[in-house]
Design an enzyme around this catalytic site. Structure first.
Site, PDB file in Angstrom:
ATOM      1  N   GLY A 166     -35.054 -34.989  26.097  1.00  0.00           N
ATOM      2  CA  GLY A 166     -36.369 -35.302  25.542  1.00  0.00           C
ATOM      3  C   GLY A 166     -36.319 -35.596  24.056  1.00  0.00           C
ATOM      4  N   GLU A 220     -40.078 -29.642  18.779  1.00  0.00           N
ATOM      5  CA  GLU A 220     -38.937 -29.891  17.883  1.00  0.00           C
ATOM      6  C   GLU A 220     -39.249 -29.400  16.476  1.00  0.00           C
ATOM      7  OE1 GLU A 220     -36.442 -30.522  19.583  1.00  0.00           O
ATOM      8  OE2 GLU A 220     -37.498 -31.253  21.371  1.00  0.00           O
TER       9      GLU A 220
HETATM   10  N1  PHE Z   1     -32.484 -28.817  21.925  1.00  0.00           N
HETATM   11  C1  PHE Z   1     -33.277 -29.849  22.532  1.00  0.00           C
HETATM   12  C2  PHE Z   1     -34.673 -29.246  22.706  1.00  0.00           C
HETATM   13  O1  PHE Z   1     -35.438 -29.201  21.840  1.00  0.00           O
HETATM   14  C3  PHE Z   1     -32.808 -30.289  23.852  1.00  0.00           C
HETATM   15  C4  PHE Z   1     -31.509 -31.023  23.866  1.00  0.00           C
HETATM   16  C5  PHE Z   1     -30.376 -30.405  24.304  1.00  0.00           C
HETATM   17  C6  PHE Z   1     -31.445 -32.336  23.448  1.00  0.00           C
HETATM   18  C7  PHE Z   1     -29.179 -31.060  24.349  1.00  0.00           C
HETATM   19  C8  PHE Z   1     -30.254 -33.003  23.496  1.00  0.00           C
HETATM   20  C9  PHE Z   1     -29.124 -32.383  23.955  1.00  0.00           C
HETATM   21  O2  PHE Z   1     -35.032 -28.703  23.670  1.00  0.00           O
HETATM   22 ZN    ZN Z   2     -35.915 -27.020  22.376  1.00  0.00          ZN
END
Ligand code: PHE
Ligand code: ZN
Length: 891
Positions: free
Chosen positions: A273, A310
Site C-alpha cells: 500500500g 504512514e
Molecule cells: N510498512 C508499510 C506499512 O505502513 C508496509 C510495507 C511493508 C510496505 C513492506 C512495503 C514493504 O504498513
Molecule cells: Zn504500517
C-alpha cells in the site's frame, strides 16, 4: 533470494548486533542500468556484543566495485589478504578492527532490471526505493536489521533531464548543477538515527503540489506530494488528509512532526500500500490520487486512512522502531489502531467500527482458521515478507483496542506517553510496550499478552437463564480456542466483554450483581466484564423482565461469539440496542443464520429458506431516520466467504452463492417499494463531496439499487443504465456498472466497453474495470480473465493490475476460483509459478488465496491440495512462494 540456502529465523535466537553503524554517508549516481552507490560507513564494535566477532554485512545480488577500510583499498581479487570474503549476498570481515573504523564500499546496481520492486527500482521513468523489510541489502552491503540505527547523509546525482527532482530522507542541505555537465545533485541529511529499512530515495520528473503545516509549537513544516505529471490536482485530497492527520496526532497523542519537510511520492509500481520512510513516504498511487470522476467514496476513505497510517508511523515505527522483525506488530498493530481511531474521528465512529470488523473477519478470521494461522508476534519465519498479514496488522490493532478497553482511556494515553518517553530513538519489543501500560495501570498484563503468543480466534460460548421469581438473570461464559499449526493447546485469554441487558422497549437494565456469581464494581460501572478463566458465571439481580443480552458491544474482543439468541431476541436488538454496532451485528447474525439454513436446504435439493420477519425488519431499518451509512451496513449481507467460514467444514461455494443470491432476490422483491423510495429520496448531490455524510447517502442509495436489481432484473437494469449514463462521479458510475455486470447479456458488454473507452487513460480506473470483470460469478469468467490477460492494458509487471485481475478472481470470486473442476485453482497456481520468477512477494500473496482450502467439500479440497502441491514441488521457487505453499499444505 532463491530457496537453496533458506533456514528458519527464530525469535529465541535473537542476539544484539556485534557491530553498530553510527553514520552512513551515501553517494548515489543514478543511471537506468548502472547506478553507482558509494557508501561510507562509520562502524564500531557494539560494547554489548561479542568481542572479535566477524563482521558480516548483508547483501542481495550485489556487485562490489571497490572496498576500502580506513582509506586502504582492499583488493577484491585477493580477499584472503584482508581476511575477508565477498559474495553477492554478503561482505565478511573475519577480523575487523576492534575500534571505530570507516568502511567504504562501492556497488553497481541495475534499477531497470529490478522486477521484484525491492531495493532501487524504476516505476515508469522514476527511480524509487523500497527497503522494508530487507531491501536495503539490494542497494549496498549493510547490517540490514532494524536494531542498527544510523544517521544518514545522502548525496544524489543524476541527469537533470532524467531526474529533475531528487529526494531522500530528512532535510535538504545542498543542491546545484554540476558545472560543465547536464547533471545536478542534491544532498539530504536526516538527523534522526534510523534503521536502513526506512531509507528512501526518489529521482524523476514528477509534478508536485506543496502545502505547509505549522506545528503546535510553532514550527513551520513544508509538505510536498509528488505525482505523475498532469495528476497534480488528484493529490489535493491526500494533502488535506495529511494536514488533518498531523493535527490529530498532536491533539490526541501530543505528537508533533519533527523535520522541516515531509514528502510523499506516488508511484504506479508498488508491491504494497505505502511505506513510511522517514520524511519521504512512498505510496502506491492508488492511495494518493483521487478525483470525483475517478475515485469512489471507498477510495477516498482508503486514501485518508493510508495517508494517516504512514504519517502516524513517524512516531510509532520510526522514532520508536522494532528490535527485530518478530516485533512487526509493535509498529503495525499500533499504527493501524491509530489510523482506525483517526478515521473514526473524521467520519462516523460506529460505521467505521462496522467496516473495520467486516475486514477483520473477512481477512483475519479466515487466516486464523486455516493453515496460515500464526501469532500476532510470530516466533519463527522463513520469509519475513510473508508476515505482513492481517493477523499482524488488524488483529495487532484489536489487541491494543482491548488493552485500552481494559485499562481505560486515561491509563492508555498515559501508557502511550510513557512508551514515547522511554523508548524514543530506540528499537523496542512488545514486552517493552506492554510494560509501559502495566506500570501505569498497576496491573499484571502477563496473561493479556497471550494475545500475542497464541494464534487462533477464541470461541466465546454464552448461555443464559432467567429466573422470574428471583428476578435474576444468569450468564454462563466459556472460552476455548481450537489448535492452530504448531500450537495444540491454548491457555485462556483475557477477553473484555462489553455487555448490556436490553429490556425490550425500555432500554438498558442497570447492571447489579452480588454473591458468588458477582462482578466487580468496576465491571458493573463500565459494563466491561473480563473473562480470564475458561468459564465464568455471572448472575444479575433486580432484573424485572427477561432481558436480551447484548454481548461484545462495539466488538470488544476479536472472538467468535456463540450465543443461541432467539430470532425474536435478534429483532429486539436490531430495533432497540443502544449499541449501534450490536444493532448491526444482530442483523448480520440473523442473515447468517438464514443463509446457513438456505445452504443446507439447497444441498438437500430443496428451495432456499425464507423468513418474512427478517425482511420486514430490514424494511423498517431502511425507513428509519438513522444515518444512511449505518443503514447501508445493516442491510449489507454478510459475504459469501463469511458464510463459508461460519459453516466451517464441507463447504460448497456454489450452494452458498445460490443462497446468497436467493436472499438478495427476496429482499429486492419483498421490499421493492421501500428500496425504490430510498433510491429516489437519496438523489445525487452536487457538487460532489467525499465526506462521510454524502458518501453514506450514496452508499445506501447504491445498496438499494443493487437489491432492486437482485429482485427485478429488468427494473434494476433500467435504473442502473440510467444512473451509469447520467452520472459523472465514479462512486455512482461504478456502482451502476457493478449492477449491470451481474446481469448477463449485451447490455453488460456495451457498458463495459463504454467504461473502458471513457477511462482508458486513468490506470486506477482501468484496475477497477479489470477487477469487476474478474469477479463475475459465472462459468465464463475464467475464459474472460484469460482473454483480459492478453488485453493491451494488462501487464503482469504492474502489481496493481495483477491484483485487479488475478487477485480479484482468486479472492472475490468464490464460485469461479473454487470451480468444481479445479480450473480456477490451476489457473492461479500456474500464474503464481510464472510470476514467482519476477516478483516473488506479489506471487506469494496471490498464492495465499488458498488460505481457506481446508474447509472445502472433499472434491474441491483435493483439487486445491493438488494445485498447491504442484506449486510446492516446482523447481527453484522463491523463499516467499515456497513458504506459503508449504505452510498451506502442512497439517
Ligand atoms: N510498512 C508499510 C506499512 O505502513 C508496509 C510495507 C511493508 C510496505 C513492506 C512495503 C514493504 O504498513
Ligand atoms: Zn504500517
Amino acid at each position: 533470494m532463491r530457496t537453496d540456502t533458506a533456514k528458519p529465523v527464530r525469535l529465541k535466537d535473537y542476539r544484539v548486533p556485534d557491530y553498530l553503524i553510527g553514520k552512513a554517508d551515501l553517494d548515489v549516481k543514478l543511471h537506468p542500468s548502472a547506478t553507482r552507490v558509494g557508501v561510507r560507513l562509520a562502524i564500531r564494535p557494539n560494547p554489548r556484543g561479542c568481542p572479535n566477532a566477524a563482521l558480516v554485512l548483508d547483501g542481495d545480488g550485489l556487485t562490489a566495485k571497490r572496498i576500502a577500510l580506513d582509506g586502504q583499498v582492499l583488493d577484491l581479487q585477493k580477499t584472503a589478504a584482508w581476511n575477508g570474503f565477498i559474495t553477492p549476498d554478503a561482505l565478511t570481515l573475519n577480523a575487523p578492527p576492534q575500534r571505530p573504523f570507516i568502511l567504504e564500499v562501492e556497488t553497481e546496481i541495475d534499477p531497470s532490471a529490478n522486477t521484484q520492486l525491492m531495493g532501487l527500482y524504476r516505476s515508469g521513468s522514476a527511480y524509487c526505493t523500497q527497503c522494508e523489510a530487507e531491501g536495503f541489502r539490494r542497494i549496498t552491503y549493510f547490517l540490514d536489521r532494524p536494531d542498527v540505527l544510523s544517521v544518514y547523509t545522502v548525496r544524489l546525482e543524476a541527469e537533470i533531464g532524467e531526474a529533475p527532482l531528487l529526494l531522500s530522507n530528512g532535510n535538504k542541505i545542498a543542491s546545484g548543477k554540476i558545472g560543465g555537465t547536464t547533471r545536478h545533485f542534491a544532498i539530504w541529511h536526516d538527523p534522526y538515527p534510523k534503521p536502513c529499512y526506512l531509507f528512501a530515495l526518489v529521482g524523476g520528473g514528477l509534478g508536485s503540489i506543496f502545502g505547509d503545516f505549522t506545528t503546535r509549537s510553532g514550527r513551520k513544516v513544508k509538505l510536498g506530494i509528488h505525482v505523475e505529471h498532469g495528476k497534480e490536482p488528484q493529490a489535493a485530497y491526500a494533502m488535506d488528509a495529511l494536514k488533518r492527520a498531523m493535527k490529530w496526532d498532536e491533539r490526541v497523542y501530543g505528537r508533533e512532526y519533527d523535520l522541516d519537510i515531509f514528502n510523499i511520492v506516488a508511484v504506479s509500481h508498488f508491491n504494497m500500500g505505502a511505506m513510511e520512510n522517514k520524511g519521504l513516504n512512498i505510496f502506491n498511487d492508488k492511495y494518493v490520487l483521487a478525483s470525483p470522476a475517478t475515485a469512489t467514496d471507498t477510495d477516498y476513505a482508503h486514501i485518508e486512512a493510508v495517508i494517516a497510517h504512514e504519517y502516524f508511523h513517524n512516531w510509532t515505527g520510526n522514532r520508536i522502531t522494532c528490535r527485530d522483525w518478530f516485533q512487526l506488530c509493535l509498529k503495525e498493530g499500533l499504527t493501524v489502531f491509530r489510523d482506525h481511531a483517526f478515521s473514526a474521528d473524521m467520519r462516523s465512529a460506529p460505521v467505521r467500527r462496522i467496516g473495520d470488523v467486516r475486514t477483520l473477519r473477512a481477512q483475519q478470521f479466515s487466516e486464523d482458521a486455516g493453515p496460515l494461522a500464526h501469532n500476532v508476534r510470530p516466533e519463527t519465519y522463513m520469509e519475513i515478507n510473508n508476515f505482513y498479514t492481517s493477523t499482524v496488522y488488524e488483529k495487532g490493532a484489536e489487541i491494543i483496542r482491548m488493552l485500552k478497553v481494559l485499562i481505560g482511556d486515561d491509563a492508555f494515553y498515559k501508557g502511550m506517553d510513557l512508551y514515547f518517553a522511554r523508548y524514543d530513538g530506540t528499537a523496542a519489543t512488545i514486552e517493552d510496550f506492554i510494560a509501559c501500560f502495566a506500570d501505569i495501570a498497576g496491573r499484571d498484563l502477563t496473561q493479556f499478552s497471550r494475545w500475542y503468543s497464541q494464534a487462533g480466534t477464541p470461541l466465546l460460548e454464552v448461555a443464559s437463564s432467567y429466573d422470574a421469581d428471583a428476578q435474576t438473570f444468569t450468564l454462563d461464559l466459556a472460552q476455548s480456542c481450537k489448535p492452530t499449526p504448531g500450537q495444540d493447546k491454548k491457555e485462556p485469554f483475557v477477553i473484555p466483554i462489553a455487555l448490556g441487558l436490553v429490556a425490550p422497549g425500555a432500554g438498558d437494565i442497570p447492571l447489579r450483581t452480588g454473591g458468588d456469581a458477582g462482578a466487580s464494581g468496576a465491571e458493573l460501572a463500565s459494563g466491561i466484564i473480563e473473562l480470564s478463566s475458561p468459564r465464568r458465571r455471572i448472575t444479575f439481580r433486580d432484573v424485572p423482565c427477561r432481558p436480551v443480552p447484548s454481548l461484545l458491544r462495539g466488538f470488544s474482543a476479536p472472538v467468535r461469539l456463540d450465543y443461541a439468541a432467539s430470532e425474536a431476541d435478534l429483532l429486539t436488538l436490531i430495533a432497540h440496542d443502544s449499541d449501534s454496532f450490536n444493532r448491526w451485528q444482530a442483523a448480520q447474525t440473523y442473515a447468517t443464520r438464514l443463509l446457513q439454513r438456505s445452504v443446507a436446504s439447497i444441498r438437500a435439493g430443496e428451495a432456499p429458506y425464507r423468513d418474512k420477519d427478517f425482511l420486514a425488519a430490514l424494511g423498517t431499518v431502511i425507513d428509519t431516520n438513522a444515518d444512511p451509512a449505518f443503514v447501508a451496513q445493516v442491510i449489507g449481507l454478510p459475504g459469501e466467504a463469511d458464510i463459508a467460514r461460519e459453516i466451517g467444514e464441507d463447504v460448497d461455494p456454489d450452494a452458498i452463492h445460490r443462497a446468497h443470491d436467493a436472499l438478495a432476490e427476496d429482499i429486492g422483491k419483498e421490499r421493492q417499494e421501500t428500496l425504490l423510495a430510498a433510491y429516489w429520496r437519496l438523489a445525487p448531490e452536487e457538487p460532489y463531496s467525499p465526506d462521510a455524510g454524502p458518501a453514506g447517502r450514496r452508499a445506501l442509495r447504491n445498496a438499494a439499487l443493487a437489491f432492486v436489481a437482485a429482485g427485478d432484473k429488468a427494473e434494476g437494469a433500467a435504473l442502473a443504465m440510467r444512473q451509469f449514463e447520467s452520472t459523472s462521479t465514479m462512486t455512482d458510475k461504478f456502482a451502476a456498472l457493478c449492477v449491470l455486470t451481474r446481469i448477463t447479456g449485451q447490455e453488460r458488454e456495451d457498458a463495459l466497453q463504454a467504461f473502458y473507452a471513457a477511462y482508458e487513460n486513468e490506470p486506477l480506473v482501468i484496475d477497477k474495470w479489470f477487477a469487476l470483470q474478474a469477479a463475475i460469478p459465472e462459468h465464463g469468467t475464467l475464459a474472460r480473465v484469460r482473454a483480459l490477460m492478453q488485453h493491451k492494458a494488462f501487464s503482469c509487471k504492474n502489481p496493481n493490475r495483477l491484483r485487479a485481475l488475478a487477485g480479484s478472481f482468486a479472492a472475490a470470486n468464490p464460485t469461479q476460483f473454487n470451480a468444481g473442476d479445479g480450473s480456477g485453482y490451476d489457473f492461479i497456481a500456474g500464474l503464481v509459478l510464472d510470476l514467482d520468477v519476477k516478483n516473488p512477494q506479489v506471487a506469494a500473496r496471490l498464492l495465499s488465496a488458498f488460505k481457506s482450502w481446508w474447509i472445502l467439500e472433499p472434491q474441491r479440497r483435493s483439487l486445491a491440495g493438488a494445485a498447491l502441491q504442484r506449486v510446492a514441488c516446482a523447481a527453484s521457487l522463491s523463499a516467499d512462494v515456497k513458504d506459503i505453499a508449504e505452510r498451506s499444505l502442512a497439517h
